[in-house]
Design a protein around this motif. Structure first.
Motif, PDB file in Angstrom:
ATOM      1  N   UNK B 290       0.896  -1.184   0.003  1.00 66.83           N
ATOM      2  CA  UNK B 290       0.083  -0.059  -0.180  1.00 66.83           C
ATOM      3  C   UNK B 290       0.897   1.257  -0.087  1.00 66.83           C
ATOM      4  N   UNK B 291       2.003   1.180   0.498  1.00 72.42           N
ATOM      5  CA  UNK B 291       2.770   2.325   0.863  1.00 72.42           C
ATOM      6  C   UNK B 291       3.742   2.430  -0.177  1.00 72.42           C
ATOM      7  N   UNK B 293       4.208   4.649  -2.477  1.00 72.86           N
ATOM      8  CA  UNK B 293       4.731   6.333  -2.520  1.00 72.86           C
ATOM      9  C   UNK B 293       6.040   6.351  -1.830  1.00 72.86           C
ATOM     10  N   UNK B 294       6.505   5.460  -0.856  1.00 76.04           N
ATOM     11  CA  UNK B 294       7.618   5.434  -0.301  1.00 76.04           C
ATOM     12  C   UNK B 294       8.853   4.949  -0.955  1.00 76.04           C
ATOM     13  N   UNK B 297       9.521   7.528  -3.921  1.00 76.12           N
ATOM     14  CA  UNK B 297      10.166   8.614  -3.253  1.00 76.12           C
ATOM     15  C   UNK B 297      11.403   8.220  -2.942  1.00 76.12           C
ATOM     16  N   UNK B 298      11.699   6.963  -2.488  1.00 76.89           N
ATOM     17  CA  UNK B 298      13.407   6.359  -2.519  1.00 76.89           C
ATOM     18  C   UNK B 298      14.053   6.295  -3.724  1.00 76.89           C
TER      19      UNK B 298
END
Lengths: 290, 360
Positions: B290-291, B293-294, B297-298
């Motif tokens: 689900x995450x 976006x992390x 971004x990384x």
């Protein structure tokens, strides 16, 4: 009529003070290092959440108001030293993209820790209620915020114009190479400058969360108006940012009152007009960053 | 170097053939289904590639930090969606109207953007991009507001002949469009106009001293870029049959810039390589967690710190380095070491630029 306009003007000025505050932090970092800090809003939100956690752990609001920005400064400086410093010598697009990536990460991390929705965070009872000025009531919280922001701006101005270190900072903005040749540690300047920006963001974050509602996207909502304010006021001008911020805040609140549909567009219209008449911004210096 | 040029042509042909056979079935499975990918992902990849190319024209070639190309992309999507929804136009008309709307957007915003350079230009593109976001967001009885608007995909065809596009034929149409845009881009970049843009990236002041009005060149580059992003957006709208304010948002602009950097700024094929990594990576990661976006971004952070030239850029740079000793033209070196063009980022560079500005 007046009873409508006066509070709305007042609220607009408080909102504008926030914009100015964020814009000054952005401008400081942008002027010295050419970094457009897209993660500025994330640090602002971080401060809000830190204060929220501190208060829910039993700390007093006043202590949190002091400690949360300090912690934000620590986190910010660590990020700057580790990730942003290697990019100072490179094209500005890279630091722009790096901070963009950081803001993506931060938003998701806040969601994981504090949940996707806003959390209730309100100022202590002393700041609730209002102060009567005869013809109308002024909410105490907003007056308090306006006071803190004004005091912080005065403190910043004193630091920049009345201390040796502030003098070096301003000199470095004009010519980093020269001040480095004269024996000033420019890395220290970069770090303190970034820390200043973070402190401003942190303070704004804690204060804004009581007013705008604390959520993972709170900071980013303040970021875009802050950019517009920096453009209107003129990059590199502290005074310009303040005037630009108050102008934008005022324009938004007055437009909300009369033409609510246009309240988000109005600042861009203002920006376009300023760009046409005076491309460098109201108080900007010619030639700075083209 | 003729040899290198030949390699380029062969590489281009191999890539296009590879892209063309990807959806084909071998037995009951295609390469795609083995990777659990949908054909529409490939279409998305091509369209994001075009959008990233539009950023590349400004950033990679002209040296202008555009952080607002999603505005044109979104205008394209809305242009197609609104014209199909309200005017009942066909596929080709919808795509053309979307492109035209984005072009008009560039025409409106361009004169303002021209007033500044450097990071100030980046801020202006960011801010003006948001204008369109808020217009789409606010005009909710017309555009569906925050929820966006869905519309149906019309038949594709001309008067007298038409066909219904399903995902695979849509993909082949996109491949055709992509090849045409790529060819057009290649021609533009190699034309005197394109050379002038690259000269502006390296030293705008000198270009002006040569008697060329750099503002005019930049304005045209902006318009071409807006049109390309608009075309990508219109087709993307037709692909997902949906238009939403988030397509115009600055975060979407950031994705496009990142896609271009991932592949390699200032290279013809960079954006599509970046788009491949980004779109497929995002698809895979978002099914796992689900995450996501992390992780995206990384990816940005790692790419900026470790591979600032991007995947293709790093490769080309390594080749150029290996060839040192062999006659490499100035132009080729400048082309392959993109960052050399823009020294305005360094403190000294900024000071020199400011000094030159004062002189002019």
């Amino acid at each position: 009529m007046l009873s409508n306009v006066v509070p709305s003007v007042f609220n607009g000025l408080v909102l504008g003070a926030f914009y100015a505050f964020v814009a000054i932090g952005l401008s400081l970092i942008m002027n010295l290092t050419g970094t457009i800090n897209l993660a500025h809003g994330s640090f602002l939100t971080l401060a809000g959440y830190l204060a929220f956690t501190l208060v829910s752990k039993g700390t007093s609001f006043w202590f949190a108001l002091l400690l949360a920005p300090l912690l934000t400064v620590v986190v910010g400086v660590v990020v700057e030293r580790l990730l942003i410093v290697p990019l100072y010598k490179r094209d500005p697009i890279f630091s722009l993209l790096l901070t963009f990536g950081l803001s993506l990460i931060a938003e998701e991390v806040y969601r994981l820790i504090w949940g996707p929705n806003g959390v209730p965070f309100s100022a202590p009872g002393v700041l609730g209620g209002g102060i009567s000025l005869g013809f109308m009531q002024f909410p105490t919280l907003r007056l308090f915020i306006a006071g803190v922001l004004a005091a912080a701006m005065v403190a910043l101005a004193l630091f920049l114009w009345r201390t040796r270190f502030g003098l070096r900072l301003r000199a470095a903005i004009q010519d980093t190479e020269m001040i480095s040749a004269m024996g000033t540690n420019t890395q220290l300047l970069y770090m303190v400058n970034f820390a200043l920006g973070m402190a401003l963001a942190g303070l704004a974050g804690v204060l804004a969360s009581g007013l705008l509602g604390l959520s993972p996207t709170m900071g980013n909502a303040l970021l875009m108006p802050a950019f517009v304010v920096a453009i209107i006021g003129g990059m590199g001008s502290l005074f310009g940012s303040i005037v630009g911020g108050l102008l934008v805040g005022l324009a938004i609140s007055v437009t909300t009152l009369f033409v609510p549909a246009a309240n988000e567009i109005i600042m861009y219209i203002l920006m376009a007009v300023v760009l046409l008449i005076r491309p460098r911004g109201l108080f900007g210096t010619e030639g700075l960053f083209g | 170097m003729k040899n290198r040029q030949m390699q380029g042509y062969v590489g281009a042909i191999i890539s296009v053939v590879l892209l063309a056979v990807l959806p084909l079935k071998m037995g009951s499975h295609s390469v795609l289904s083995l990777m659990h990918l949908d054909v529409s992902i490939l279409s998305e990849m091509l369209l994001f590639g075009i959008a990233a190319m539009s950023v590349n024209l400004l950033l990679g070639y002209t040296g202008l930090m555009s952080f607002g190309n999603a505005a044109y992309f979104g205008l394209g999507a809305y242009g197609a969606g609104l014209s199909i929804h309200y005017l009942n136009v066909n596929f080709i008309e919808g795509a053309l109207i979307g492109t035209a709307i984005a072009f008009i957007g560039g025409l409106l915003v361009g004169p303002f953007l021209l007033r500044r350079r450097g990071i100030y230009f980046a801020l202006l593109t960011l801010a003006f991009g948001q204008v369109f976001y808020f217009i789409a967001y606010r005009a909710n009885e017309f555009t569906g507001g925050e929820d966006g608007m869905s519309f149906s995909r019309p038949y594709f065809g001309f008067p007298g002949w038409h066909t219904d596009l399903h995902e695979t034929t849509f993909y082949y149409l996109m491949l055709l469009v992509f090849a045409a845009v790529l060819l057009g881009f290649w021609l533009i970049v190699r034309s005197p106009f394109g050379r002038t843009l690259q000269a502006i990236r390296q030293n705008e002041l000198r270009v002006r001293y040569l008697g060329l009005d750099s503002n005019k060149f930049i304005f045209v580059a902006l318009l071409v870029s807006a049109g390309m992003a608009g075309l990508a957006g219109a087709l993307y709208g037709l692909l997902i049959m949906f238009a939403a304010p988030l397509m115009l948002d600055w975060q979407q602009s950031g994705d496009f810039v990142m896609i271009m950097i991932l592949g390699g700024a200032g290279t013809i094929w960079g954006p599509i390589v970046g788009s491949l990594i980004y779109v497929i990576g995002k698809d895979i990661v978002s099914t796992l967690t689900q995450t996501w976006q992390i992780y995206i971004g990384a990816l940005f952070v790692i790419c900026v710190l470790a591979f600032p030239r991007g995947l293709l850029g790093t490769l080309l740079y390594a080749i150029a380095r290996r060839d040192v000793g062999a006659p490499v033209s100035e132009e080729e070196v400048a082309h392959k070491t993109w960052e050399h063009g823009g020294s305005a980022g360094t403190p000294t560079g900024a000071a020199v630029a400011a000094a030159e500005q004062k002189e002019s």
